[in-house]
Design an enzyme around this catalytic site. Structure first.
Site, PDB file in Angstrom:
ATOM      1  N   ASP A 195      46.614  46.838  21.835  1.00 21.87           N
ATOM      2  CA  ASP A 195      46.444  45.308  22.203  1.00 21.87           C
ATOM      3  C   ASP A 195      47.252  44.720  21.070  1.00 21.87           C
ATOM      4  O   ASP A 195      47.562  45.100  20.252  1.00 21.87           O
ATOM      5  CB  ASP A 195      44.790  45.038  21.703  1.00 21.87           C
ATOM      6  N   ASP A 233      52.556  44.230  21.876  1.00 20.68           N
ATOM      7  CA  ASP A 233      52.714  43.133  22.835  1.00 20.68           C
ATOM      8  C   ASP A 233      53.298  44.058  24.073  1.00 20.68           C
ATOM      9  O   ASP A 233      54.391  44.149  23.974  1.00 20.68           O
ATOM     10  CB  ASP A 233      53.444  42.109  22.506  1.00 20.68           C
ATOM     11  N   TYR A 246      49.553  36.854  40.866  1.00 18.00           N
ATOM     12  CA  TYR A 246      48.843  37.811  40.445  1.00 18.00           C
ATOM     13  C   TYR A 246      48.555  38.964  41.512  1.00 18.00           C
ATOM     14  O   TYR A 246      48.508  39.917  41.187  1.00 18.00           O
ATOM     15  CB  TYR A 246      47.535  36.929  40.047  1.00 18.00           C
ATOM     16  N   LYS A 291      49.087  42.901  41.014  1.00 21.18           N
ATOM     17  CA  LYS A 291      48.413  44.087  41.277  1.00 21.18           C
ATOM     18  C   LYS A 291      48.365  44.903  42.379  1.00 21.18           C
ATOM     19  O   LYS A 291      48.076  46.162  42.164  1.00 21.18           O
ATOM     20  CB  LYS A 291      46.843  43.173  41.185  1.00 21.18           C
ATOM     21  N   THR A 345      34.608  37.768  32.111  1.00 21.69           N
ATOM     22  CA  THR A 345      35.170  38.091  30.915  1.00 21.69           C
ATOM     23  C   THR A 345      35.973  36.698  30.570  1.00 21.69           C
ATOM     24  O   THR A 345      35.841  35.617  31.376  1.00 21.69           O
ATOM     25  CB  THR A 345      36.382  38.915  31.353  1.00 21.69           C
TER      26      THR A 345
END
Length: 253
Positions: free
Chosen positions: A40, A64, A157, A161, A192
């Protein structure tokens, strides 16, 4: 096979491990016996995760994922230091909500870098014989229901994906002889920090509409983590090149 869901003595790399689905996945696989290698860019979040993980032998690496070219080398370095990998979960991701007419390379480059290009770099790194365990392993890429159905404002997006499902199919065929399985999980809307950020621009009617689109309700990170854990374990050893939809019924309509 002692137990089809046993991950003991296996090391699993999880990206985006400091929050959301990545955090839930790290906790789940550690509870199943795995040693977690957490990636992360949030150093403090990684430190907090390591304190929560059950068992021993866990490690973290600050990276990153927008620095795509650094990923394979980082994986080799971590494998040299911590041991070879039996699993990889790419849970890190960036959302994008924008009308297509307003999209420009500046708007979507980070989305593609983290969601898509990093996935390819991670797969390339995983198949390295210095990284992947001799017996092979399992790769799980987190796609989305937006890769399967349309949504206004989700063009960038969805594109990022949807590419993962094609990556999984072709890479699964390429690396099957090595005992490497590659699959996707396609979640619906999950509660989330990313969901909260997207939902902050909705009014009450929009929120209700999204919730009603999930017959089983909105998902929790643990719901997706359990599906990921299944694909990492020997219980799914005859599954590769597939996308497991985990969406509370969102795509059933």
């Amino acid at each position: 096979m002692s137990h089809p869901f046993d991950l003991s003595q296996r090391r699993v790399l999880v990206t985006g491990a400091a929050s959301g689905i990545g955090l839930a996945t790290s906790l789940r696989v550690a509870a199943m016996g795995a040693r977690v290698l957490a990636f992360d860019r949030d150093e403090d979040g990684l430190a907090a995760l390591l304190e929560r993980l059950p068992g021993a032998g866990h490690a973290s690496h600050v990276l990153d994922l927008r620095e795509v070219e650094e990923i394979p080398a980082a994986m080799v370095a971590c494998a040299d230091q911590e041991g070879s990998l039996s699993g990889l979960v790419h849970a890190a991701g960036i959302s994008s909500v924008s009308p297509t007419r307003l999209l420009s390379p500046k708007n979507y480059r980070d989305v593609l870098a983290v969601n898509t290009e990093a996935a390819l770099a991670l797969v390339r790194g995983f198949q390295n014989r210095k990284v992947c365990a001799e017996a092979g392993g399992s790769v799980v890429l987190i796609a989305s229901v937006m890769a399967l159905v349309g949504s206004v404002g989700a063009t960038a997006y969805s594109m990022s994906k949807a590419a993962l499902t094609g990556l999984a199919k072709s890479a699964a065929l390429e690396f099957a002889p090595r005992g490497i399985r590659i699959n996707c999980v396609a979640p619906g809307f999950v509660k989330t920090q990313m969901y909260d950020k997207v939902a902050s621009s909705w009014d009450a009617a929009q929120r209700e509409q999204i919730e009603r689109a999930h017959p089983l309700g909105l998902g929790e990170p643990d719901d997706v983590a359990n599906a990921i854990a299944f694909l990492l374990a020997d219980a799914s050893r005859w599954i590769t090149g597939s996308t497991l939809v985990c969406d509370g019924g969102y795509t059933a309509a």
